[in-house]
Design a protein around this motif. Sequence first.
Motif, PDB file in Angstrom:
ATOM      1  N   ARG A 165     -15.145  57.218  61.941  1.00  0.00           N
ATOM      2  CA  ARG A 165     -14.510  56.351  61.019  1.00  0.00           C
ATOM      3  C   ARG A 165     -13.206  56.828  60.400  1.00  0.00           C
ATOM      4  O   ARG A 165     -12.227  56.036  60.125  1.00  0.00           O
ATOM      5  CB  ARG A 165     -15.713  56.128  59.797  1.00  0.00           C
ATOM      6  N   ILE A 166     -13.173  58.297  59.913  1.00  0.00           N
ATOM      7  CA  ILE A 166     -11.987  58.545  59.333  1.00  0.00           C
ATOM      8  C   ILE A 166     -10.754  58.555  60.755  1.00  0.00           C
ATOM      9  O   ILE A 166      -9.627  58.026  60.199  1.00  0.00           O
ATOM     10  CB  ILE A 166     -12.070  60.237  59.167  1.00  0.00           C
ATOM     11  N   ALA A 167     -11.012  58.937  61.657  1.00  0.00           N
ATOM     12  CA  ALA A 167     -10.330  58.625  62.722  1.00  0.00           C
ATOM     13  C   ALA A 167      -9.506  57.354  62.872  1.00  0.00           C
ATOM     14  O   ALA A 167      -8.509  57.052  62.879  1.00  0.00           O
ATOM     15  CB  ALA A 167     -10.778  59.288  64.217  1.00  0.00           C
ATOM     16  N   LEU A 172      -5.053  53.447  61.578  1.00  0.00           N
ATOM     17  CA  LEU A 172      -4.632  52.068  61.286  1.00  0.00           C
ATOM     18  C   LEU A 172      -3.499  52.456  60.229  1.00  0.00           C
ATOM     19  O   LEU A 172      -2.445  51.628  60.157  1.00  0.00           O
ATOM     20  CB  LEU A 172      -5.701  51.302  60.200  1.00  0.00           C
ATOM     21  N   LEU A 173      -3.696  53.454  59.245  1.00  0.00           N
ATOM     22  CA  LEU A 173      -2.625  53.945  58.313  1.00  0.00           C
ATOM     23  C   LEU A 173      -1.540  54.550  58.815  1.00  0.00           C
ATOM     24  O   LEU A 173      -0.347  54.426  58.286  1.00  0.00           O
ATOM     25  CB  LEU A 173      -3.318  54.693  57.503  1.00  0.00           C
ATOM     26  N   VAL A 178      -0.292  47.404  59.132  1.00  0.00           N
ATOM     27  CA  VAL A 178      -1.707  47.114  59.814  1.00  0.00           C
ATOM     28  C   VAL A 178      -1.512  45.683  60.411  1.00  0.00           C
ATOM     29  O   VAL A 178      -2.411  45.301  61.385  1.00  0.00           O
ATOM     30  CB  VAL A 178      -2.674  47.286  58.771  1.00  0.00           C
ATOM     31  N   PHE A 179      -0.843  44.799  59.992  1.00  0.00           N
ATOM     32  CA  PHE A 179      -0.666  43.488  60.456  1.00  0.00           C
ATOM     33  C   PHE A 179       0.626  43.322  61.090  1.00  0.00           C
ATOM     34  O   PHE A 179       1.528  43.842  60.641  1.00  0.00           O
ATOM     35  CB  PHE A 179      -0.961  42.548  59.126  1.00  0.00           C
ATOM     36  N   ASN A 195      -7.434  49.597  50.139  1.00  0.00           N
ATOM     37  CA  ASN A 195      -8.799  49.626  50.679  1.00  0.00           C
ATOM     38  C   ASN A 195      -9.106  50.820  51.593  1.00  0.00           C
ATOM     39  O   ASN A 195     -10.010  51.619  51.414  1.00  0.00           O
ATOM     40  CB  ASN A 195      -9.313  48.301  51.079  1.00  0.00           C
ATOM     41  N   LEU A 196      -7.970  50.944  52.525  1.00  0.00           N
ATOM     42  CA  LEU A 196      -8.376  52.047  53.671  1.00  0.00           C
ATOM     43  C   LEU A 196      -8.220  53.435  52.731  1.00  0.00           C
ATOM     44  O   LEU A 196      -8.799  54.363  53.329  1.00  0.00           O
ATOM     45  CB  LEU A 196      -7.103  51.703  54.614  1.00  0.00           C
ATOM     46  N   ASN A 197      -7.277  53.535  52.170  1.00  0.00           N
ATOM     47  CA  ASN A 197      -6.877  54.811  51.425  1.00  0.00           C
ATOM     48  C   ASN A 197      -7.891  55.229  50.541  1.00  0.00           C
ATOM     49  O   ASN A 197      -8.414  56.273  50.624  1.00  0.00           O
ATOM     50  CB  ASN A 197      -5.560  54.877  50.615  1.00  0.00           C
TER      51      ASN A 197
END
Length: 210
Positions: A165-167, A172-173, A178-179, A195-197
């Motif tokens: 999950r971390i990877a 994504l970051l 992201v988009f 959210n991701l951070n």
Amino acid sequence: MDTDRTASADPLDVTVEFLTPELRSELLKCWNEPQRRYHNPTHLRAVLRAVDALESDGESFDATAVRLAAWLHAAVCDPAGSENTEKSASMAERVLDPAAPIEEVARLVRLMGGHRVEAGDLNGAVLSDADLSVLGADPETYDAYAQDVRHEFAHVPGERFVAGRIAALEGLLERRSVFLTRAGRDMWEKQAHANLNRELGLLRVGVTGD
């Protein structure tokens, strides 16, 4: 062209060309399978609503192909299995009417396996953004999504899941954004990064024990 799409309509009921009542019923049975916690009708609705939002904000794409691909992108979902994306694409090739844009739908489904969309691929960009739109949701919705993903992969041991999950979050970051669509960035990019951070910070604390 779809003619009965409204903001208040349930996306699962809205007419999509080549999505016959029989096929819709068959696919909904797939999306309602008991092993699904995240890849369920709630996710399908969210993806279809996001496609609508991108269309309303001026993005140009093949609406029929993208919406059919949305319906089929996780038609096969075995969290403990493999090749779900390929199996979903093969299902698209098998169940769609010969007159439907089968090749494009199957291509789009396969793209969702890694969200690796090339520049200029408008259909791929819209479907990818719609599929990832939950990342830019409000914190409560995002947290529910993260919990549902963990539940869906409950068979994966804790440390292994957290490392993966971390990877995924770091990947994504690290992207330029992201988009991929202008509308997607405008609507979801800022909240997605927050959210991701936030999740990434919580996961790292859990790993280090700090």
